[in-house]
Design a protein around this motif. Structure first.
Motif, mmCIF file in Angstrom:
data_model
loop_
_atom_site.group_PDB
_atom_site.id
_atom_site.type_symbol
_atom_site.label_atom_id
_atom_site.label_comp_id
_atom_site.label_asym_id
_atom_site.label_seq_id
_atom_site.Cartn_x
_atom_site.Cartn_y
_atom_site.Cartn_z
ATOM 1 N N LYS A 161 107.443 74.759 48.577
ATOM 2 C CA LYS A 161 107.813 73.659 47.674
ATOM 3 C C LYS A 161 106.544 72.929 47.228
ATOM 4 C CE LYS A 161 112.233 74.277 47.998
ATOM 5 N NZ LYS A 161 112.978 74.767 46.840
ATOM 6 N N LYS A 162 105.443 73.643 47.257
ATOM 7 C CA LYS A 162 104.149 73.081 46.849
ATOM 8 C C LYS A 162 103.823 71.813 47.633
ATOM 9 C CE LYS A 162 103.900 76.191 43.548
ATOM 10 N NZ LYS A 162 103.134 77.398 43.795
ATOM 11 N N ASN A 163 104.325 71.762 48.872
ATOM 12 C CA ASN A 163 104.097 70.619 49.762
ATOM 13 C C ASN A 163 104.604 69.295 49.187
ATOM 14 O OD1 ASN A 163 102.904 72.191 51.791
ATOM 15 N ND2 ASN A 163 100.929 72.125 50.746
ATOM 16 N N ASP A 202 108.997 64.496 46.463
ATOM 17 C CA ASP A 202 110.018 65.522 46.214
ATOM 18 C C ASP A 202 111.073 64.901 45.298
ATOM 19 O OD1 ASP A 202 112.326 67.173 46.367
ATOM 20 O OD2 ASP A 202 111.500 68.090 48.187
ATOM 21 N N LEU A 203 111.219 65.454 44.122
ATOM 22 C CA LEU A 203 112.100 64.829 43.137
ATOM 23 C C LEU A 203 113.567 64.883 43.564
ATOM 24 C CD1 LEU A 203 110.217 65.870 39.887
ATOM 25 C CD2 LEU A 203 110.165 63.673 41.036
ATOM 26 N N ASN A 204 113.854 65.738 44.556
ATOM 27 C CA ASN A 204 115.222 65.727 45.105
ATOM 28 C C ASN A 204 115.511 64.443 45.868
ATOM 29 O OD1 ASN A 204 116.242 68.447 44.378
ATOM 30 N ND2 ASN A 204 114.398 69.040 45.505
ATOM 31 N N ASN A 220 115.884 50.817 49.501
ATOM 32 C CA ASN A 220 115.469 51.545 50.706
ATOM 33 C C ASN A 220 114.210 52.369 50.456
ATOM 34 O OD1 ASN A 220 117.599 50.543 52.126
ATOM 35 N ND2 ASN A 220 118.911 52.336 51.816
ATOM 36 N N ALA A 221 114.153 52.999 49.282
ATOM 37 C CA ALA A 221 112.971 53.811 48.955
ATOM 38 C C ALA A 221 111.735 52.932 48.856
ATOM 39 C CB ALA A 221 113.200 54.567 47.650
ATOM 40 N N ALA A 222 111.898 51.733 48.298
ATOM 41 C CA ALA A 222 110.740 50.819 48.162
ATOM 42 C C ALA A 222 110.247 50.392 49.544
ATOM 43 C CB ALA A 222 111.124 49.607 47.329
ATOM 44 N N ALA A 247 96.891 68.561 43.140
ATOM 45 C CA ALA A 247 97.574 67.411 43.734
ATOM 46 C C ALA A 247 98.224 66.632 42.600
ATOM 47 C CB ALA A 247 96.572 66.527 44.471
ATOM 48 N N VAL A 248 99.473 66.203 42.836
ATOM 49 C CA VAL A 248 100.243 65.502 41.801
ATOM 50 C C VAL A 248 100.857 64.241 42.402
ATOM 51 C CG1 VAL A 248 102.082 65.727 40.065
ATOM 52 C CG2 VAL A 248 100.932 67.783 40.883
ATOM 53 N N GLY A 249 100.744 63.117 41.714
ATOM 54 C CA GLY A 249 101.453 61.907 42.114
ATOM 55 C C GLY A 249 100.887 61.230 43.345
ATOM 56 N N ILE A 250 101.773 60.899 44.288
ATOM 57 C CA ILE A 250 101.367 60.041 45.407
ATOM 58 C C ILE A 250 100.211 60.608 46.263
ATOM 59 C CG2 ILE A 250 103.288 60.757 46.914
ATOM 60 C CD1 ILE A 250 103.271 57.735 47.866
ATOM 61 N N PRO A 251 100.092 61.923 46.448
ATOM 62 C CA PRO A 251 98.932 62.379 47.227
ATOM 63 C C PRO A 251 97.610 62.106 46.500
ATOM 64 C CG PRO A 251 100.375 64.217 46.671
ATOM 65 C CD PRO A 251 100.969 63.014 46.040
ATOM 66 N N GLY A 277 108.696 58.193 33.926
ATOM 67 C CA GLY A 277 109.325 56.876 33.795
ATOM 68 C C GLY A 277 109.001 55.980 34.982
ATOM 69 N N GLN A 278 107.894 56.261 35.651
ATOM 70 C CA GLN A 278 107.548 55.485 36.849
ATOM 71 C C GLN A 278 106.225 54.729 36.662
ATOM 72 O OE1 GLN A 278 108.310 57.626 40.605
ATOM 73 N NE2 GLN A 278 109.449 59.105 39.388
ATOM 74 N N SER A 279 105.717 54.176 37.730
ATOM 75 C CA SER A 279 104.480 53.383 37.654
ATOM 76 C C SER A 279 103.649 53.690 38.909
ATOM 77 C CB SER A 279 104.835 51.899 37.561
ATOM 78 O OG SER A 279 105.732 51.554 38.594
ATOM 79 N N ARG A 375 111.783 50.438 38.404
ATOM 80 C CA ARG A 375 111.579 51.656 37.591
ATOM 81 C C ARG A 375 112.569 52.758 37.991
ATOM 82 N NH1 ARG A 375 110.115 53.003 33.333
ATOM 83 N NH2 ARG A 375 111.150 51.112 32.818
ATOM 84 N N TRP A 376 112.786 52.896 39.308
ATOM 85 C CA TRP A 376 113.670 53.961 39.783
ATOM 86 C C TRP A 376 115.108 53.794 39.282
ATOM 87 C CZ3 TRP A 376 111.215 53.245 45.242
ATOM 88 C CH2 TRP A 376 110.037 54.000 45.307
ATOM 89 N N GLN A 377 115.438 52.542 38.849
ATOM 90 C CA GLN A 377 116.796 52.312 38.348
ATOM 91 C C GLN A 377 116.850 52.415 36.821
ATOM 92 O OE1 GLN A 377 118.708 48.888 40.553
ATOM 93 N NE2 GLN A 377 116.649 48.791 41.429
#
Ligand SMILES: CCCCC/C=C/CC(=O)SCCNC(=O)CCNC(=O)[C@H](O)C(C)(C)COP(=O)(O)OP(=O)(O)OC[C@H]1O[C@@H](n2cnc3c(N)ncnc32)[C@H](O)[C@@H]1OP(=O)(O)O
Length: 395
Positions: A161-163, A202-204, A220-222, A247-251, A277-279, A375-377
């Motif tokens: 899953k590309k880690n 993981d977008l899931n 909860n995610a925040a 490397a993509v995103g948070i890493p 659509g995020q920050s 943003r997540w909403q």
């Protein structure tokens, strides 16, 4: 893509089923592997072919294709197959990889193959002589955590899953960092298994948020994200990233909180937050402008510009870039030396540097999480995630 991956795996197995397995004891193997790293006789090549079958870490499709191409070049010379049709994805990928080697001599291809296998086996968890390779710690499913020679190594371990970081991996990373901060190692290293460093969140993880109680899920995610990033802000010892691939995103954003970042020249750095659509998170809204200047940071964080390892190094995000073929060997050799420095002195120096800004970083982390929670909403975020999950979009 999954079918392609399965196909590649079977081709991989077939193209390497050459001779019966030789049984080689570890000391003998070690001796051979060090000779192998230096040159590449026919005998070394044959040993490397056998060694590949014993690799425990899944090398990832990119590396497999590279091995396939070098093997074909070493045994048959330049690509001599007709080009497969455009919808014959697997054979086309193999053909492209072999054909890309052009007129490379059989001898050089053999040497490159041997060198690549040597580097792969050096990053095996059970490989002798490699720092952080021994004493695999129990209790982790998504990580491989090992401690040796004063180095604790935390390796993302979802190569298929590309880690990507699922909820379990966030939790396990927090636990591993907590333990590494207290263990008797001098330094801690984070790296990835396979061809990616990590493809980010993981977008899931979002499928929950798209169900009934979106507000609660986002909250909860925040909280999870704030605690997770907090572990990096508070980490008490030298923390080193070995960025072995893209490397993509948070890493990527977290790299601003590491002390040293070594990258393979195959690595890329991508923070496509607007596309999703995020920050920004990981304190990157503060650390990136500080590290690379506001204009370069804006290009990455607002416009999602993907940069190469060389560019990241020129911009101060990466400490040093190494050729992929020698990345593992060179970096581990260097880290092994660093890990012998007086641990308390290193720890105190790290804390002096970090403590100046700790409070500020926690405040920035909280603010980034607050913004992300909203943003997540958003519809923008929901659309981007659904597009990926329904296979309509990929970065
Ligand atoms: C607690 C919450 C905290 C939230 C913190 C927020 C963080 C922000 C971010 O991290 S933003 C970054 C999010 N990441 C992405 O958007 C990357 C999405 N992935 C891709 O675009 C591609 O997969 C790729 C470019 C990384 C690699 O493409 P490639 O074609 O080489 O490989 P595949 O797409 O076939 O990938 C192989 C399998 O891996 C799965 N996968 C890869 N990345 C992710 C991911 N981020 N999330 C979920 N799944 C991912 C992919 O779906 C394939 O799975 P399959 O074989 O089952 O189809």
């Amino acid at each position: 893509m999954a079918a392609a991956a399965a196909g590649l795996a079977s081709i991989w197995r077939l193209s390497h089923r050459l001779r019966p397995l030789q049984v080689i004891s570890f000391p003998v193997l070690q001796l051979h592997m060090s000779r192998i790293a230096m040159g590449g006789s026919q005998k070394d090549f044959e040993m490397a072919v056998n060694q590949v079958k014993r690799l425990k870490n899944e090398p990832g499709n990119e590396v497999k294709l590279k091995l396939y191409a070098l093997y074909k070049q070493a045994t048959e010379g330049p690509c001599n197959m007709p080009k497969p049709g455009m919808f014959d994805f697997i054979n086309k990928a193999k053909w492209d990889s072999w054909n890309a080697l052009g007129n490379l001599s059989k001898e050089t291809a053999r040497q490159n193959y041997v060198e690549l296998v040597s580097n792969l086996s050096a990053s095996e968890p059970s490989s002798p002589g490699k720092p952080g390779a021994g004493r695999k710690q129990a209790g982790y499913d998504t990580l491989v955590v090992t401690s040796e020679d004063g180095i604790t190594k935390i390796m993302f371990n979802r190569p298929t899953k590309k880690n990507a970081l699922n909820h379990q991996m966030y939790q396990e990373l927090m636990a591993a960092l907590e333990a590494a901060g207290k263990d008797d190692s001098a330094i801690t290293v984070i790296t990835g298994n396979g061809d990616y460093y990590s493809s980010g969140n993981d977008l899931n993880n979002f499928t929950d948020s798209l169900q009934d109680d979106i507000e609660k899920s986002a909250q909860n995610a925040a909280i999870l994200l704030r605690n997770f990033v907090g572990c990096f802000i508070d980490f008490p010892k030298p923390l080193i990233a070995m960025v072995n691939g893209p490397a993509v995103g948070i890493p990527v954003t977290l790299l601003g909180l590491f002390d040293i970042i070594y990258a393979s020249d195959r690595a890329t750095f991508h923070t496509p937050f607007s596309h999703l659509g995020q920050s920004p998170e990981g304190c990157s809204s503060y650390m990136f402008p500080k590290i690379m200047g506001s204009a370069k940071a804006a290009e990455m964080l607002i416009f999602g510009k993907k940069i190469t390892a060389k560019e990241a190094c020129a911009q101060g995000l990466v400490t040093e870039v190494f050729p992929d073929s020698t990345f593992q060997k060179e970096v581990w050799t260097r880290l092994k030396v660093y890990a012998k420095l007086p641990p308390n002195a290193m720890r105190i120096s790290k804390q002096l540097i970090r403590n100046m800004e700790k409070e500020k970083l926690h405040a920035i982390n909280s603010e980034e999480c607050r913004v992300l929670q909203s943003r997540w909403q958003s519809e923008e975020c929901a659309n981007a995630v659904m597009n990926f999950l329904s296979r309509k979009a990929k970065l």
